[in-house]
Design a protein around this motif. Sequence first.
Motif, PDB file in Angstrom:
ATOM      1  N   LYS A 276       7.376   3.420   2.422  1.00 34.22           N
ATOM      2  CA  LYS A 276       7.122   2.065   1.969  1.00 34.22           C
ATOM      3  C   LYS A 276       6.863   1.164   3.174  1.00 34.22           C
ATOM      4  O   LYS A 276       7.343   1.412   4.275  1.00 34.22           O
ATOM      5  N   LEU A 277       6.102   0.103   2.938  1.00 31.72           N
ATOM      6  CA  LEU A 277       5.782  -0.842   3.990  1.00 31.72           C
ATOM      7  C   LEU A 277       6.905  -1.855   4.196  1.00 31.72           C
ATOM      8  O   LEU A 277       7.538  -2.291   3.237  1.00 31.72           O
ATOM      9  N   HIS A 278       7.132  -2.214   5.451  1.00 29.28           N
ATOM     10  CA  HIS A 278       8.040  -3.313   5.751  1.00 29.28           C
ATOM     11  C   HIS A 278       7.279  -4.631   5.798  1.00 29.28           C
ATOM     12  O   HIS A 278       7.815  -5.705   5.594  1.00 29.28           O
ATOM     13  N   GLN A 279       5.988  -4.518   6.115  1.00 32.69           N
ATOM     14  CA  GLN A 279       5.095  -5.672   6.078  1.00 32.69           C
ATOM     15  C   GLN A 279       3.942  -5.313   5.155  1.00 32.69           C
ATOM     16  O   GLN A 279       3.494  -4.174   5.101  1.00 32.69           O
ATOM     17  N   GLY A 280       3.457  -6.293   4.428  1.00 34.62           N
ATOM     18  CA  GLY A 280       2.289  -6.042   3.605  1.00 34.62           C
ATOM     19  C   GLY A 280       2.619  -5.363   2.292  1.00 34.62           C
ATOM     20  O   GLY A 280       3.772  -5.065   1.978  1.00 34.62           O
ATOM     21  N   ASN A 281       1.571  -5.119   1.536  1.00 41.34           N
ATOM     22  CA  ASN A 281       1.705  -4.574   0.197  1.00 41.34           C
ATOM     23  C   ASN A 281       0.611  -3.542  -0.048  1.00 41.34           C
ATOM     24  O   ASN A 281      -0.579  -3.861   0.039  1.00 41.34           O
ATOM     25  N   SER A 282       1.009  -2.309  -0.308  1.00 41.80           N
ATOM     26  CA  SER A 282       0.060  -1.249  -0.622  1.00 41.80           C
ATOM     27  C   SER A 282      -0.298  -1.287  -2.103  1.00 41.80           C
ATOM     28  O   SER A 282       0.523  -1.669  -2.937  1.00 41.80           O
ATOM     29  N   VAL A 283      -1.530  -0.899  -2.424  1.00 42.48           N
ATOM     30  CA  VAL A 283      -1.937  -0.822  -3.827  1.00 42.48           C
ATOM     31  C   VAL A 283      -2.084   0.630  -4.293  1.00 42.48           C
ATOM     32  O   VAL A 283      -2.573   0.886  -5.386  1.00 42.48           O
ATOM     33  N   TRP A 284      -1.676   1.583  -3.455  1.00 41.35           N
ATOM     34  CA  TRP A 284      -1.500   2.966  -3.867  1.00 41.35           C
ATOM     35  C   TRP A 284      -2.702   3.542  -4.613  1.00 41.35           C
ATOM     36  O   TRP A 284      -2.590   3.993  -5.740  1.00 41.35           O
ATOM     37  N   ASN A 285      -3.840   3.535  -3.942  1.00 40.57           N
ATOM     38  CA  ASN A 285      -4.995   4.231  -4.510  1.00 40.57           C
ATOM     39  C   ASN A 285      -4.701   5.720  -4.653  1.00 40.57           C
ATOM     40  O   ASN A 285      -5.174   6.373  -5.594  1.00 40.57           O
ATOM     41  N   GLN A 286      -3.916   6.250  -3.735  1.00 38.58           N
ATOM     42  CA  GLN A 286      -3.469   7.636  -3.809  1.00 38.58           C
ATOM     43  C   GLN A 286      -1.970   7.699  -3.513  1.00 38.58           C
ATOM     44  O   GLN A 286      -1.448   6.877  -2.753  1.00 38.58           O
ATOM     45  N   PHE A 287      -1.301   8.687  -4.104  1.00 39.11           N
ATOM     46  CA  PHE A 287       0.060   9.021  -3.695  1.00 39.11           C
ATOM     47  C   PHE A 287      -0.036  10.336  -2.938  1.00 39.11           C
ATOM     48  O   PHE A 287      -0.204  11.409  -3.526  1.00 39.11           O
ATOM     49  N   THR A 288       0.024  10.237  -1.623  1.00 40.45           N
ATOM     50  CA  THR A 288      -0.272  11.374  -0.756  1.00 40.45           C
ATOM     51  C   THR A 288       0.970  11.807  -0.003  1.00 40.45           C
ATOM     52  O   THR A 288       1.558  11.030   0.755  1.00 40.45           O
ATOM     53  N   VAL A 289       1.355  13.045  -0.209  1.00 44.41           N
ATOM     54  CA  VAL A 289       2.501  13.627   0.490  1.00 44.41           C
ATOM     55  C   VAL A 289       2.003  14.559   1.588  1.00 44.41           C
ATOM     56  O   VAL A 289       0.837  14.965   1.599  1.00 44.41           O
ATOM     57  N   ARG A 290       2.894  14.880   2.500  1.00 47.73           N
ATOM     58  CA  ARG A 290       2.618  15.912   3.485  1.00 47.73           C
ATOM     59  C   ARG A 290       3.400  17.169   3.102  1.00 47.73           C
ATOM     60  O   ARG A 290       4.611  17.101   2.884  1.00 47.73           O
TER      61      ARG A 290
END
Length: 376
Positions: A276-290
């Motif tokens: 998760k971001l500490h700054q900003g806001n993601s809109v999660w176009n993808q949920f990408t794991v390693r």
Amino acid sequence: MINISPFEATTQYKSIADEIEKNVCAVMASGRYIMGPQVKEFEIQFAQYLNCEQVISCNSGTDALHLALRALKIGAGDEVITTPFTFIATTEAIGIVGATPVFVDVELDSYNIDTQLIESKITERTKAIIPVHLYGRPCNMTAIMEIARKYNLKVIEDCAQATGATWEGKKVGTIGDVGCFSFFPTKNLGCFGDGGAIATSNAEIAARAEYLRRHGGKVKYHHEELGLNSRLDTLQAAVLLVKLPYLDQWNAARKAITDFYLEALSTTTGIVLPQKLHQGNSVWNQFTVRVLGGKRDIIQKSLQAKGIGSMVYYPIPLHLQEVHADLNYVEGSLPVSEQLSHEVLSIPLFPELESSAQQVVVESVKEVMADIYCLQ
């Protein structure tokens, strides 16, 4: 049999079909199929959404990047710093205008350009930086803009996967000199074909982009420069006008699904979840794991056998693509991007993914990981 795709468009269409069909039929009845009034109306509304001065629509996210570079008069002999861990369109646009991409490796935890490495790649030929807000997650635009101001560089934000994302309260695409957007159907704001736009608060950039998209002429049949035929189709503008008011709602749904995944998969062995971001806001176009241990491909096949689709974005980083062989990057030169290309896997994520399907995805991932890593 279960069949959950990484992306599914028809459910969203059905939820707003009446509105879509009304707008599309109005265009067809009007006969104004090229640059009809819906195009300008969408540009106005999208500019208001982004809180920028002007939006110039075009026919793809790739052309948006091309137009942005041309509008900034970047061309032969110039260098543009960007990431190797993205889709080819980013460097395609750089190459088409005659400039040279210069790659900076990415951060392992964010997948985005490592801002601490940018300054070391700046030369007297460097004219711009193109940060890519990958998977919907904004780059560290504070650091990027500080570097750009220090070295008098232009910043073109590639927002293809991040429409609606923010950094320090500002929408991505409005922080640099130009923001470039894609409306490909799988994007957070997608039309029913190809579409794109650039956003800027610089009147000169907007004016150049506007006439370059129309064959390089400010007046019909009078051409000052070689331009493009890159107008947003009126039918696509009609679709986007319906969808735009739903964008924040859909992005919130993506975040809710992401929150569920992050909690449900938090103790799963063998994968590293996006942070998760500490700054900003993601809109999660993808949920990408390693996926660790070199087992990404077998994990993907095992999920597919259970009816769970997934995608690899991206299996070959751009510096190792054949088209960029002349740049003389070798394997090992950008190690984080290369590592990610062997590890990343994006599991199903779209606003209409129901809770029951989310649960199936989670259970399937856990079962496959336990089986592959012999934890049962």
